[in-house]
Design an enzyme around this catalytic site. Sequence first.
Site, PDB file in Angstrom:
ATOM      1  N   TYR A  73      53.973  26.260  49.018  1.00  0.00           N
ATOM      2  CA  TYR A  73      53.058  26.718  50.364  1.00  0.00           C
ATOM      3  C   TYR A  73      52.952  28.320  50.231  1.00  0.00           C
ATOM      4  O   TYR A  73      51.828  28.639  50.558  1.00  0.00           O
ATOM      5  CB  TYR A  73      54.304  26.647  51.549  1.00  0.00           C
ATOM      6  CG  TYR A  73      53.182  26.719  52.739  1.00  0.00           C
ATOM      7  CD1 TYR A  73      52.356  25.725  53.500  1.00  0.00           C
ATOM      8  CD2 TYR A  73      53.132  28.163  53.386  1.00  0.00           C
ATOM      9  CE1 TYR A  73      51.554  25.935  54.368  1.00  0.00           C
ATOM     10  CE2 TYR A  73      52.342  28.243  54.523  1.00  0.00           C
ATOM     11  CZ  TYR A  73      51.576  27.220  55.207  1.00  0.00           C
ATOM     12  OH  TYR A  73      50.802  27.213  56.093  1.00  0.00           O
ATOM     13  N   PHE A 125      20.707  33.433  53.715  1.00  0.00           N
ATOM     14  CA  PHE A 125      21.162  32.228  53.283  1.00  0.00           C
ATOM     15  C   PHE A 125      21.402  31.467  54.625  1.00  0.00           C
ATOM     16  O   PHE A 125      22.129  32.071  55.346  1.00  0.00           O
ATOM     17  CB  PHE A 125      22.113  32.446  52.100  1.00  0.00           C
ATOM     18  CG  PHE A 125      22.449  30.820  51.626  1.00  0.00           C
ATOM     19  CD1 PHE A 125      21.741  30.132  50.857  1.00  0.00           C
ATOM     20  CD2 PHE A 125      23.656  30.303  52.186  1.00  0.00           C
ATOM     21  CE1 PHE A 125      21.877  29.001  50.846  1.00  0.00           C
ATOM     22  CE2 PHE A 125      24.252  29.055  52.005  1.00  0.00           C
ATOM     23  CZ  PHE A 125      23.332  28.345  51.301  1.00  0.00           C
ATOM     24  N   THR A 126      21.317  30.246  54.573  1.00  0.00           N
ATOM     25  CA  THR A 126      21.871  29.225  55.681  1.00  0.00           C
ATOM     26  C   THR A 126      23.077  29.505  56.512  1.00  0.00           C
ATOM     27  O   THR A 126      23.263  30.268  57.451  1.00  0.00           O
ATOM     28  CB  THR A 126      21.592  27.628  55.293  1.00  0.00           C
ATOM     29  OG1 THR A 126      22.369  27.502  54.116  1.00  0.00           O
ATOM     30  CG2 THR A 126      20.209  27.380  55.112  1.00  0.00           C
ATOM     31  N   ASP A 216      27.279  38.743  48.567  1.00  0.00           N
ATOM     32  CA  ASP A 216      27.572  37.327  48.653  1.00  0.00           C
ATOM     33  C   ASP A 216      27.481  37.056  46.993  1.00  0.00           C
ATOM     34  O   ASP A 216      26.377  36.739  46.320  1.00  0.00           O
ATOM     35  CB  ASP A 216      26.331  36.515  49.437  1.00  0.00           C
ATOM     36  CG  ASP A 216      26.461  35.288  49.174  1.00  0.00           C
ATOM     37  OD1 ASP A 216      27.377  34.597  48.532  1.00  0.00           O
ATOM     38  OD2 ASP A 216      25.788  34.340  49.577  1.00  0.00           O
ATOM     39  N   LYS A 259      29.909  27.879  42.587  1.00  0.00           N
ATOM     40  CA  LYS A 259      28.579  28.010  41.621  1.00  0.00           C
ATOM     41  C   LYS A 259      29.072  28.803  40.395  1.00  0.00           C
ATOM     42  O   LYS A 259      29.743  27.951  39.438  1.00  0.00           O
ATOM     43  CB  LYS A 259      27.609  28.835  42.486  1.00  0.00           C
ATOM     44  CG  LYS A 259      26.734  28.031  43.738  1.00  0.00           C
ATOM     45  CD  LYS A 259      27.598  27.797  44.832  1.00  0.00           C
ATOM     46  CE  LYS A 259      26.760  27.510  45.826  1.00  0.00           C
ATOM     47  NZ  LYS A 259      27.438  27.154  47.113  1.00  0.00           N
ATOM     48  N   ARG A 383      13.752  23.024  51.001  1.00  0.00           N
ATOM     49  CA  ARG A 383      14.061  24.546  51.484  1.00  0.00           C
ATOM     50  C   ARG A 383      12.494  24.911  52.146  1.00  0.00           C
ATOM     51  O   ARG A 383      11.837  25.933  51.351  1.00  0.00           O
ATOM     52  CB  ARG A 383      14.428  25.378  50.287  1.00  0.00           C
ATOM     53  CG  ARG A 383      15.685  25.087  49.517  1.00  0.00           C
ATOM     54  CD  ARG A 383      16.901  25.742  50.362  1.00  0.00           C
ATOM     55  NE  ARG A 383      17.546  24.988  51.249  1.00  0.00           N
ATOM     56  CZ  ARG A 383      19.007  25.099  51.478  1.00  0.00           C
ATOM     57  NH1 ARG A 383      19.736  25.703  50.890  1.00  0.00           N
ATOM     58  NH2 ARG A 383      19.392  24.311  52.625  1.00  0.00           N
ATOM     59  N   PHE A 450      19.052  20.891  58.464  1.00  0.00           N
ATOM     60  CA  PHE A 450      18.581  20.301  57.389  1.00  0.00           C
ATOM     61  C   PHE A 450      19.820  19.220  56.524  1.00  0.00           C
ATOM     62  O   PHE A 450      19.402  18.340  56.087  1.00  0.00           O
ATOM     63  CB  PHE A 450      18.414  21.419  56.259  1.00  0.00           C
ATOM     64  CG  PHE A 450      19.553  22.270  55.946  1.00  0.00           C
ATOM     65  CD1 PHE A 450      19.758  23.561  56.691  1.00  0.00           C
ATOM     66  CD2 PHE A 450      20.116  21.938  54.858  1.00  0.00           C
ATOM     67  CE1 PHE A 450      20.715  24.224  56.231  1.00  0.00           C
ATOM     68  CE2 PHE A 450      21.465  22.943  54.499  1.00  0.00           C
ATOM     69  CZ  PHE A 450      21.463  24.013  55.283  1.00  0.00           C
TER      70      PHE A 450
HETATM   71  N1  F0G Z   1      25.733  31.801  49.781  1.00  0.00           N
HETATM   72  C1  F0G Z   1      24.847  31.423  48.836  1.00  0.00           C
HETATM   73  C2  F0G Z   1      23.946  32.177  48.237  1.00  0.00           C
HETATM   74  C3  F0G Z   1      24.940  30.042  48.671  1.00  0.00           C
HETATM   75  O1  F0G Z   1      23.978  29.417  47.798  1.00  0.00           O
HETATM   76  C4  F0G Z   1      26.086  29.124  49.333  1.00  0.00           C
HETATM   77  C5  F0G Z   1      26.147  27.788  49.286  1.00  0.00           C
HETATM   78  C6  F0G Z   1      27.085  29.910  50.236  1.00  0.00           C
HETATM   79  C7  F0G Z   1      26.966  31.090  50.437  1.00  0.00           C
HETATM   80  C8  F0G Z   1      28.105  29.111  50.907  1.00  0.00           C
HETATM   81  O2  F0G Z   1      29.010  28.623  49.899  1.00  0.00           O
HETATM   82  O3  F0G Z   1      28.943  26.095  50.073  1.00  0.00           O
HETATM   83  O4  F0G Z   1      30.781  27.149  48.981  1.00  0.00           O
HETATM   84  O5  F0G Z   1      30.678  27.394  51.596  1.00  0.00           O
HETATM   85  N2  F0G Z   1      25.014  27.016  48.474  1.00  0.00           N
HETATM   86  C9  F0G Z   1      25.146  25.483  48.580  1.00  0.00           C
HETATM   87  C10 F0G Z   1      23.614  25.360  47.941  1.00  0.00           C
HETATM   88  C11 F0G Z   1      25.477  24.687  49.491  1.00  0.00           C
HETATM   89  O6  F0G Z   1      23.485  24.231  47.765  1.00  0.00           O
HETATM   90  O7  F0G Z   1      22.920  26.154  47.640  1.00  0.00           O
HETATM   91  P1  F0G Z   1      29.927  27.127  50.327  1.00  0.00           P
END
Ligand code: F0G
Length: 458
Positions: A73, A125-126, A216, A259, A383, A450
């Site tokens: 833990y 970014f979303t 990021d 990634k 997108r 989306f």
């Molecule tokens: N920042 C960027 C630029 C991203 O592309 C993503 C995730 C995140 C933050 C969030 O990270 O998914 O580990 O919580 N992108 C994915 C995509 C979902 O398909 O582009 P996460």
Amino acid sequence: MRQRTIAEPYKIKMVEPIKMTTRAEREGLMKEAGFNTFLLKSEDVYIDLLTDSGTSAMSDRQWAGMFLGDEAYAGSRNFYHLEAAVREVYGFRHTVPTHQGRAAEHITSQLRVKPGQFVPMNMYFTTTREHAERAGGVFFDCIIDEAHDPQSKHPFKGNVDLAKLQKLVDEKGAESIAYLSIAPCVNMAGGQPLSMANLREVAAWAKKYRLSIIFDATRALENAYFIQQREKGYAAKSVREILREMMSYGEGCTMSSKKDNLVNIGGFLATNNEDFFVKAKEMVVVFEGLHTYGGLAGRDMEAVARGIEEMVDDAYIASRVRQVEYLGSRLLEAGVPIVEPIGGHAVFLDAKRFLPDMPQDHFPSQALAAALYVDSGVRSMERGIVSAGRDPKTGEHRRPKLELVRLTIPRRVYTNLHMDVVAESCQALLEERKKIRGLDMVYEPESLRFFQARFEAR
Ligand code: F0G
């Protein structure tokens, strides 16, 4: 001299069968999934280019590391490996593991954004924007205008426009800004890098106003490769050195390890700011788990640590980005409209030029992604207007200039023959584009719509 082929610096040890469905089956499956590729079952997909997130093939060394998980833990040895890898490769002293990137964004936004403050980002970014807004922040787009033009060939379309930031400070004051959220290889702009020169300038500007840069860092390694290839003075440097220099301009970063770091799950928040670290450690315990695991198993942290060490291999990253370029070049040869220059993790179809007669309200990128699946079983992602969501104040659709379909290439997973299949399918669709019908949105979730929105053919 003719350019020589660079092959992958690895060979394949394990395979996973994939199967092709019939066109009639795919028509039914797409309809059932509400014309949303996120709602398809993975087993009904032939080539899955939905995302490069968590879809990497791990190496034998990473898999071996999974058996060395210390599932305690507290104080797991794998956490210390992760911390050491982040220190060594990214240059940040402190690491707080999280289950993925958005959890690190959540903690950062809650701790660093005061209600009403601006959070400048080089394009949104979303999830990053969503967390900033949930903390009461106001998104401010500070990317150069070229990033919003899919035909601009600017080599560093991810660059920050300092004039936009200056204007914000002049009008609202520096204290109105929470921090600068800077993303290398900007996802929503098409995987476009920023230059080291730009980063250096932004850092100097931020220092003047005592503002922090929190990266990021999700695709920072791919950005380091583009700097090596395109920016004067960096050709002889390793991506490892370049990445380290990039990160030196920030106070810390949030990271989706799914990634660049070559794992299926994981993320972290890393920083050189003691105070931020202490607060983040307190918060991660509430939302994720103890600060030495943050929602991950020990084995997962080991895979991330090993992925971080593996990714900074110049031959690997060259083959990775060149595969994306291979797909993009094939599409360009076939006259398929794509975002240029070709990005680091994906090729983006330009739906506005692909379907010039379809109004944005009929969701052209969503319709094109659905048509691509029906044609060949290739899964891509919208997108465009659907991803952009609604303005929280007016409730209106945000209308992005970019209306794109993302063909995202997982790392170390597909061969260039798979890329050929994708290119041929896009070409076939272009020839029959008149047959692609627009869509109506029949179900719309309130946030990040989306992922789960449903559509019907018009
Ligand atoms: N920042 C960027 C630029 C991203 O592309 C993503 C995730 C995140 C933050 C969030 O990270 O998914 O580990 O919580 N992108 C994915 C995509 C979902 O398909 O582009 P996460």
